[in-house]
Design an enzyme around this catalytic site. Sequence first.
Site, PDB file in Angstrom:
ATOM      1  N   SER A  98      -9.798   0.105   7.044  1.00  0.00           N
ATOM      2  CA  SER A  98      -9.258   0.123   5.678  1.00  0.00           C
ATOM      3  C   SER A  98      -8.597  -1.154   5.195  1.00  0.00           C
ATOM      4  CB  SER A  98      -8.271   1.272   5.530  1.00  0.00           C
ATOM      5  OG  SER A  98      -8.977   2.483   5.533  1.00  0.00           O
ATOM      6  N   LYS A 106       0.849  -1.196   0.000  1.00  0.00           N
ATOM      7  CA  LYS A 106       0.000   0.000   0.000  1.00  0.00           C
ATOM      8  C   LYS A 106       0.887   1.249   0.000  1.00  0.00           C
ATOM      9  CE  LYS A 106      -3.966   2.035   2.509  1.00  0.00           C
ATOM     10  NZ  LYS A 106      -4.812   1.955   3.721  1.00  0.00           N
ATOM     11  N   SER A 124      -9.759   2.506   2.899  1.00  0.00           N
ATOM     12  CA  SER A 124      -8.889   3.175   1.962  1.00  0.00           C
ATOM     13  C   SER A 124      -7.991   2.235   1.156  1.00  0.00           C
ATOM     14  CB  SER A 124      -7.986   4.150   2.717  1.00  0.00           C
ATOM     15  OG  SER A 124      -7.130   3.460   3.620  1.00  0.00           O
TER      16      SER A 124
HETATM   17  N1  GLN Z   1     -12.906   4.637   6.093  1.00  0.00           N
HETATM   18  C1  GLN Z   1     -12.298   5.087   7.296  1.00  0.00           C
HETATM   19  C2  GLN Z   1     -11.925   6.539   7.162  1.00  0.00           C
HETATM   20  O1  GLN Z   1     -12.271   7.111   6.200  1.00  0.00           O
HETATM   21  C3  GLN Z   1     -11.126   4.215   7.618  1.00  0.00           C
HETATM   22  C4  GLN Z   1      -9.845   4.683   7.075  1.00  0.00           C
HETATM   23  C5  GLN Z   1      -8.718   3.775   7.393  1.00  0.00           C
HETATM   24  O2  GLN Z   1      -8.866   2.751   8.051  1.00  0.00           O
HETATM   25  N2  GLN Z   1      -7.548   4.190   6.975  1.00  0.00           N
HETATM   26  O3  GLN Z   1     -11.318   7.120   8.003  1.00  0.00           O
END
Ligand code: GLN
Length: 504
Positions: free
Chosen positions: A178, A79, A154
């Site tokens: 994410s 990532k 994400s």
């Molecule tokens: N979707 C969540 C956010 O927007 C989680 C993001 C993540 O785990 N990096 O913050």
Amino acid sequence: MGDIIRLTAAELAEKLRSGDVSSAEATQAHLDRIAQVDGDVHAFLHVSDHAVETARDIDARRLAGEDLPELAGVPLAVKDVLVTTDMPSTSASKILEGYMSPYDATVVARARAAGLVPLGKTNMDEFAMGSSTEHSAYGPTHNPWDLDRIPGGSGGGSAAAVAAFEAPLALGSDTGGSIRQPAHVTGTVGVKPTYGGVSRYGAIALASSLDQVGPVTRTVLDAGLLHDVIGGHDPHDATSLTTEWPSFAAAAREGASGEVLRGLRVGVVKELPDDGFQPGVARSFRDALATLEAAGAEIVEISAPNFEYAVAAYYLILPAEASSNLAKFDSVRFGLRSEVAGGTVEDVMSVTRDAGFGPEVKRRIILGTYALSAGYYDAYYGSAQKVRTLIQQDFARAFAGVDVIATPSAPTTAFRLGEKIDDPLSMYLNDLTTIPANLAGVPGISIPSGLAHDDGLPVGIQFLAPAHEDARLYRVGAALEALLVDAWGGPLLDRAPALEGGAR
Ligand code: GLN
């Protein structure tokens, strides 16, 4: 060649060891697959131009008789939130376009030391803010099950890469879901380790008290193998635990027999009723619980009354920490710098941040700065921290009576690209069931539970365990996975329609 990319990491590792396949061949097969499908999927922001060279080096060491670690020679997608010395690290933001790090993230350094072959950097929501990968400054990733749908976020790039057989293994980061929510919508496996279990050194920080790096794979065993490589104490990370961790691959292997399910107490949160979920998700979850019960597990209703405030607390704590973490992108120290003729330092900073950050990042910086401002600190940030404590207490009470907690991994299956992008609140609600684990620091796993009856898309079941009990998740996850794959007559990903005709 087509078959190589369909192997799990454990299977590929076995073939590498026996000499059936070389790492150079396996790496080339994945690069060919990327060339073939990534124009449609867009899982990668950057593909390594020296992966085959790295693989050849591993092959040479193996031929020379060196005793290599178990995953040596297996390709890995990384990532883009994780910094790497040999490829740009952008966190999918314009502000870091082309940025080259002077050091490797600890997880990347450990992966290299274990002989894994980095294939490239995967797409994500900018600075890991989002649930759909649509907030990437470099265009969205598409779900291999249906290219018009989101791959989650994400870490949509890592999940899509693994689901599309572009990589057998990937690294992700999970601040509020994410790793787990992308796993849910792509039919893959994702693990958020106990907070402090895996080093955050070199993971571009979103919210430091919530961020955890973890594995993204197609099987529970593969996740355990990768977790064994990246986990454990790191002196470079001040919140890294000194716990002696057991082997998670061994836990997954042990779990696969199913014995562990006999007498296992599985908690189901009564405040998360079926009607809060898409019918196809709720049914898949109930069916998975029935499978667990048939194998001897006991389903126990538990109460976690503060879970309903988790999303609200998270969207104060996260922006507060993010606004502070992102202050370092000041046009001086890293990345982009927009010149302003005759402008002051403040002007340059302001113009650079305006040009370099996307709308979701700006929204959260403003939210966080507001929540931390003197007059509002107690009302917002202070209250959110109190809710965080209440959620930790909910977990502690629940785990006094059950071994694991089970929830659907997300409220819906993959939605369409564009569907929620203009509605931040509905985007935030995707993490309803994943966020509590980050607030409490406990580990979580998402594994595929099947296809939703209403739209035919993948659904995941999440298991949560007490802090330090990650191995329990691997045992339980592997046990349920074995039963389900058996019932399906093969892995779920064999049925992903957008992949048909691909490299089969
Ligand atoms: N979707 C969540 C956010 O927007 C989680 C993001 C993540 O785990 N990096 O913050």
